[in-house]
Design a protein around this motif. Structure first.
Motif, PDB file in Angstrom:
ATOM      1  N   PHE A 160      12.127  58.727  48.868  1.00 35.85           N
ATOM      2  CA  PHE A 160      10.959  58.199  49.893  1.00 35.85           C
ATOM      3  C   PHE A 160      10.609  56.638  49.602  1.00 35.85           C
ATOM      4  O   PHE A 160      10.386  55.769  50.442  1.00 35.85           O
ATOM      5  N   SER A 161      10.708  56.135  48.122  1.00 33.81           N
ATOM      6  CA  SER A 161      10.726  54.845  47.984  1.00 33.81           C
ATOM      7  C   SER A 161      11.844  54.034  48.760  1.00 33.81           C
ATOM      8  O   SER A 161      11.412  52.884  49.243  1.00 33.81           O
ATOM      9  N   LEU A 162      13.047  54.236  48.504  1.00 32.83           N
ATOM     10  CA  LEU A 162      14.058  53.645  49.365  1.00 32.83           C
ATOM     11  C   LEU A 162      13.928  53.749  50.801  1.00 32.83           C
ATOM     12  O   LEU A 162      14.380  52.613  51.397  1.00 32.83           O
ATOM     13  N   LEU A 163      13.682  54.500  51.381  1.00 33.66           N
ATOM     14  CA  LEU A 163      13.304  54.673  52.945  1.00 33.66           C
ATOM     15  C   LEU A 163      12.237  53.823  53.348  1.00 33.66           C
ATOM     16  O   LEU A 163      12.549  53.088  54.353  1.00 33.66           O
ATOM     17  N   GLU A 164      11.118  53.850  52.499  1.00 35.86           N
ATOM     18  CA  GLU A 164       9.985  53.028  53.039  1.00 35.86           C
ATOM     19  C   GLU A 164      10.457  51.666  52.752  1.00 35.86           C
ATOM     20  O   GLU A 164       9.910  50.782  53.460  1.00 35.86           O
ATOM     21  N   ILE A 165      10.819  51.185  51.738  1.00 36.38           N
ATOM     22  CA  ILE A 165      11.188  49.728  51.634  1.00 36.38           C
ATOM     23  C   ILE A 165      12.275  49.437  52.530  1.00 36.38           C
ATOM     24  O   ILE A 165      12.349  48.061  53.108  1.00 36.38           O
ATOM     25  N   GLY A 166      13.248  50.154  52.818  1.00 40.28           N
ATOM     26  CA  GLY A 166      14.383  49.607  53.810  1.00 40.28           C
ATOM     27  C   GLY A 166      13.772  49.314  55.122  1.00 40.28           C
ATOM     28  O   GLY A 166      14.372  48.731  55.745  1.00 40.28           O
ATOM     29  N   LEU A 167      12.856  50.480  55.485  1.00 38.02           N
ATOM     30  CA  LEU A 167      12.237  50.378  56.856  1.00 38.02           C
ATOM     31  C   LEU A 167      11.165  49.170  57.076  1.00 38.02           C
ATOM     32  O   LEU A 167      10.485  49.053  58.026  1.00 38.02           O
ATOM     33  N   THR A 168      10.868  48.490  56.084  1.00 37.22           N
ATOM     34  CA  THR A 168       9.791  47.608  56.014  1.00 37.22           C
ATOM     35  C   THR A 168      10.137  46.166  55.726  1.00 37.22           C
ATOM     36  O   THR A 168      11.445  45.820  55.321  1.00 37.22           O
ATOM     37  N   ARG A 169       9.362  45.038  55.561  1.00 36.36           N
ATOM     38  CA  ARG A 169       9.673  43.824  55.278  1.00 36.36           C
ATOM     39  C   ARG A 169       9.804  43.410  53.906  1.00 36.36           C
ATOM     40  O   ARG A 169       9.278  44.006  52.957  1.00 36.36           O
ATOM     41  N   GLN A 170      10.780  42.590  53.576  1.00 39.27           N
ATOM     42  CA  GLN A 170      11.243  42.206  52.239  1.00 39.27           C
ATOM     43  C   GLN A 170       9.940  41.811  51.328  1.00 39.27           C
ATOM     44  O   GLN A 170       9.819  42.257  50.274  1.00 39.27           O
ATOM     45  N   LYS A 171       8.859  41.036  52.276  1.00 40.52           N
ATOM     46  CA  LYS A 171       7.941  40.352  51.291  1.00 40.52           C
ATOM     47  C   LYS A 171       6.798  41.495  50.942  1.00 40.52           C
ATOM     48  O   LYS A 171       6.040  41.331  50.262  1.00 40.52           O
ATOM     49  N   ASN A 172       7.234  42.949  51.344  1.00 44.27           N
ATOM     50  CA  ASN A 172       6.031  43.976  50.733  1.00 44.27           C
ATOM     51  C   ASN A 172       6.868  44.724  50.023  1.00 44.27           C
ATOM     52  O   ASN A 172       6.252  46.049  49.516  1.00 44.27           O
ATOM     53  N   THR A 173       8.061  44.765  49.427  1.00 44.74           N
ATOM     54  CA  THR A 173       9.001  45.679  48.793  1.00 44.74           C
ATOM     55  C   THR A 173       8.212  46.053  47.413  1.00 44.74           C
ATOM     56  O   THR A 173       8.062  47.282  46.980  1.00 44.74           O
ATOM     57  N   ILE A 174       7.830  44.864  46.576  1.00 43.52           N
ATOM     58  CA  ILE A 174       7.247  45.615  45.353  1.00 43.52           C
ATOM     59  C   ILE A 174       5.880  46.311  45.568  1.00 43.52           C
ATOM     60  O   ILE A 174       5.807  47.215  44.890  1.00 43.52           O
ATOM     61  N   ASN A 175       5.321  46.007  46.555  1.00 40.55           N
ATOM     62  CA  ASN A 175       3.922  46.992  46.874  1.00 40.55           C
ATOM     63  C   ASN A 175       4.148  47.994  46.965  1.00 40.55           C
ATOM     64  O   ASN A 175       3.420  49.432  46.563  1.00 40.55           O
ATOM     65  N   ILE A 176       5.298  48.510  47.979  1.00 39.36           N
ATOM     66  CA  ILE A 176       5.752  49.796  48.272  1.00 39.36           C
ATOM     67  C   ILE A 176       6.154  50.527  47.111  1.00 39.36           C
ATOM     68  O   ILE A 176       5.811  51.743  46.773  1.00 39.36           O
ATOM     69  N   LEU A 177       7.183  49.758  46.168  1.00 38.88           N
ATOM     70  CA  LEU A 177       7.586  50.673  45.033  1.00 38.88           C
ATOM     71  C   LEU A 177       6.313  50.678  44.135  1.00 38.88           C
ATOM     72  O   LEU A 177       6.309  51.977  43.527  1.00 38.88           O
ATOM     73  N   PHE A 178       5.298  49.831  43.926  1.00 35.06           N
ATOM     74  CA  PHE A 178       4.309  50.212  43.115  1.00 35.06           C
ATOM     75  C   PHE A 178       3.461  51.355  43.389  1.00 35.06           C
ATOM     76  O   PHE A 178       3.192  52.439  42.691  1.00 35.06           O
ATOM     77  N   LYS A 179       3.187  51.550  44.756  1.00 32.23           N
ATOM     78  CA  LYS A 179       2.466  52.759  45.240  1.00 32.23           C
ATOM     79  C   LYS A 179       3.209  54.083  44.953  1.00 32.23           C
ATOM     80  O   LYS A 179       2.498  54.824  44.611  1.00 32.23           O
ATOM     81  N   ASN A 180       4.428  54.081  45.270  1.00 35.46           N
ATOM     82  CA  ASN A 180       5.339  55.000  45.016  1.00 35.46           C
ATOM     83  C   ASN A 180       5.381  55.631  43.598  1.00 35.46           C
ATOM     84  O   ASN A 180       5.621  56.755  43.056  1.00 35.46           O
ATOM     85  N   VAL A 181       5.310  54.693  42.590  1.00 31.01           N
ATOM     86  CA  VAL A 181       5.608  54.855  41.182  1.00 31.01           C
ATOM     87  C   VAL A 181       4.028  55.223  40.680  1.00 31.01           C
ATOM     88  O   VAL A 181       3.884  56.481  40.089  1.00 31.01           O
ATOM     89  N   PHE A 182       2.984  54.750  41.109  1.00 26.36           N
ATOM     90  CA  PHE A 182       1.711  55.150  40.854  1.00 26.36           C
ATOM     91  C   PHE A 182       1.358  56.643  41.347  1.00 26.36           C
ATOM     92  O   PHE A 182       0.970  57.318  40.650  1.00 26.36           O
ATOM     93  N   ILE A 183       1.893  56.972  42.576  1.00 19.92           N
ATOM     94  CA  ILE A 183       1.592  58.385  43.165  1.00 19.92           C
ATOM     95  C   ILE A 183       2.239  59.314  42.322  1.00 19.92           C
ATOM     96  O   ILE A 183       1.211  60.329  42.055  1.00 19.92           O
ATOM     97  N   ILE A 184       3.429  59.188  41.795  1.00 22.69           N
ATOM     98  CA  ILE A 184       3.957  60.160  40.933  1.00 22.69           C
ATOM     99  C   ILE A 184       3.508  60.370  39.490  1.00 22.69           C
ATOM    100  O   ILE A 184       3.146  61.423  38.940  1.00 22.69           O
ATOM    101  N   CYS A 185       2.900  58.961  39.163  1.00 25.08           N
ATOM    102  CA  CYS A 185       2.241  59.091  37.667  1.00 25.08           C
ATOM    103  C   CYS A 185       0.756  59.772  38.129  1.00 25.08           C
ATOM    104  O   CYS A 185       0.476  60.689  37.092  1.00 25.08           O
TER     105      CYS A 185
END
Length: 416
Positions: A27-52
C-alpha cells in the motif's frame, strides 16, 4: 487433538499473518508512486502510523469489540486487553480453535483492522492535515471497523440473516474490510474537496501524474503476493483443499482483473494505461475476496474480468462527480468490494435470489453505518481543528511543512 496437525495449521496462519503485514509495504509503495514527490514522507508516515496505532488500539479494545462472545447481534464488548484461555495448570488452552491459538487469532485479525485506514490514506493523499488523519484513524479502526466486523465474523446479525444456516457471506472482507475503508474514503474526499489543479474552471479533470510508477507497480505486485495470506489465511487452517482452491481463485481473479481493465481502457482511451491495469489487478483481488471459497476457477475469472471493467468506469465516475481520489481507492475498494459481495449471490455454490438479497442487505447496512460514522468523525474534526492543509502547504508539499524533510533530499524538483 492431533498436535502435529494443529501446529501445521498454526504455522500456516502465522505465515499468512506475515503476508498480510507485508501488504502494508505494498500500500505504501502504491500510494507514493501514484502521488507527487513532495508528499512522499507524509504518505509513508501515515502508513507506518496506521500499522503501529492499529495494532495497539486493536489490542486495547478492538479485538474484543469485534469478537464479543454472546451479544445482541449489533454491538458487544468482552473487555479491554487480551486474556487468553488458560488451563488450571497454567498452559494455553489449545481448544480455542482447531486451526490456531488465541494469540495467532489476535495478530492475524489485527493486520486486517489496520487495512481499513490504509485504504483511506491513499484517497486523501496530498491535502489532509496529518493530525486530523491520525485522530480519524484512532476512532475508525478502534470502533467502526470492529463493530462492522462483529456483525458477521463475531456472530452478529448479518451471519444469521434468514436463519442459522443462511446469512450474509463475506469470506475475507470485500465488504467487511475493503468497503469499510472505501465508504470512509468516499466521505473523506467529499469533505476535503479536490487537490488544487485537479479540475479546471469548467470542471474538466486534469491528470496529476504520480512521481514513480515503478514503485506503484512494485506495490501492486507486493499486494498480490500479500493476498495469498489475506485470503489464504481466511480459511483459518492449512486445510489442503480449502487453501488450494482459495489461492487459485484469488490469483485467477487478479489476473483477469488486470486484463479486463487493460482491454476496456484501451478500447475507450486508445492507449495502454499501466496504472489502470494495476488497479484492475487490485479490483480483481477485492472482487474475489468475498467469495474466494465458493467459486470455481472459471467463475473467479468472470468476477475478475468484470471487476477490471468496473475499475475503468469507476475511475471515470469519480472524476465526473468532481471528486479527487489520487490512487483510485474508491473504485478499487468500495465499488469492486460491492461487486464482489453481490457476486456471491450470482456465482458459486450459494448463488440464488435469497443469497443475493442477503448480500445486498450486508452491503446496505455496512454502507449506511460507515458513511454516517465517517461523516460524523470527519465533520467534527473539521469544525474543531480543520482537516485540510493551507493552499501554501499544499503547493509546496506536506513533506516540507509537516515533516521538515524530503524523501529525495538530493533531487528536489519544482513540482508545483
Amino acid at each position: 487433538m492431533d498436535v502435529g496437525l494443529f501446529t501445521a495449521n498454526n504455522v500456516w496462519m502465522m505465515i499468512c499473518t506475515a503476508l498480510v503485514f507485508f501488504m502494508h509495504l505494498g500500500f505504501s509503495l502504491l500510494e507514493i508512486g501514484l502521488t507527487r514527490q513532495k508528499n512522499t514522507i507524509n504518505i509513508l508516515f501515515k502508513n507506518v502510523f496506521i500499522i503501529c496505532v492499529g495494532l495497539l488500539i486493536y489490542y486495547i479494545g478492538g479485538f474484543n469489540l469485534m469478537y464479543p462472545g454472546d451479544f445482541n447481534g449489533y454491538i458487544g464488548f468482552a473487555g479491554f486487553g487480551l486474556e487468553a484461555p488458560i488451563l488450571p495448570d497454567g498452559s494455553l488452552d489449545l481448544s480455542y480453535s482447531e486451526g490456531y491459538t488465541y494469540w495467532t487469532d489476535f495478530l492475524f485479525q489485527g493486520m486486517f483492522a489496520a487495512t481499513a485506514a490504509t485504504i483511506v490514506s491513499g484517497a486523501v493523499a496530498e491535502r489532509i492535515k496529518l493530525g486530523g488523519f491520525m485522530i480519524f484513524t484512532l476512532i475508525y479502526v478502534g470502533l467502526v471497523y470492529p463493530i462492522v466486523g462483529s456483525w458477521q465474523w463475531g456472530g452478529g446479525f448479518l451471519s444469521t440473516l434468514g436463519g442459522d444456516d443462511a446469512g450474509f457471506h463475506d469470506f475475507a472482507g470485500s465488504t467487511l474490510v475493503h468497503s469499510v475503508g472505501g465508504w470512509a474514503a468516499l466521505i473523506a474526499i467529499y469533505i476535503l474537496g479536490p487537490r488544487i489543479g485537479k479540475f479546471s474552471e469548467d470542471g474538466t479533470p486534469n491528470a496529476i501524474p504520480g512521481h514513480n510508477i515503478p514503485l506503484a507497480a512494485a506495490g501492486v505486485l507486493i499486494l498480490w503476493l500479500g493476498w495469498f495470506g489475506f485470503n489464504g489465511g481466511s480459511v483459518l487452517s492449512a486445510d489442503p483443499a480449502g487453501t488450494s482452491i482459495v489461492l487459485v481463485t484469488t490469483c485467477l481473479a487478479a489476473a483477469a482483473g488486470g486484463i479486463g481493465a487493460f482491454v476496456v481502457s484501451t478500447i475507450l482511451y486508445k492507449n495502454y494505461d499501466l496504472t489502470m491495469m494495476l488497479n484492475g489487478v487490485l479490483g480483481g483481488l477485492v472482487g474475489i475476496t468475498a467469495g474466494a471459497d465458493l467459486m470455481s476457477p472459471f467463475e473467479s475469472i468472470v468476477i475478475g474480468l468484470i471487476a477490471g471493467a468496473i475499475i475503468v468506469f469507476g475511475v471515470a465516475l469519480i472524476d465526473r462527480l468532481k471528486l479527487d481520489d489520487p490512487v483510485g481507492a474508491v473504485a478499487v475498494h468500495l465499488i469492486c468490494g460491492i461487486w464482489g459481495t453481490l457476486a456471491v449471490g450470482i456465482f458459486g455454490v450459494k448463488a440464488g435470489m435469497s443469497q443475493f438479497l442477503y448480500q445486498l442487505s450486508g452491503v446496505a447496512a455496512t454502507g449506511v453505518f460507515c458513511c454516517l460514522t465517517a461523516f460524523i468523525i470527519l465533520f467534527a474534526i473539521k469544525k474543531v481543528s480543520g482537516i485540510r492543509v493551507s493552499k501554501e502547504e499544499e503547493l509546496e508539499g506536506l513533506d516540507l511543512h509537516e515533516h521538515g524533510m524530503d524523501a529525495y533530499a538530493d533531487f528536489r524538483m519544482n513540482q508545483h
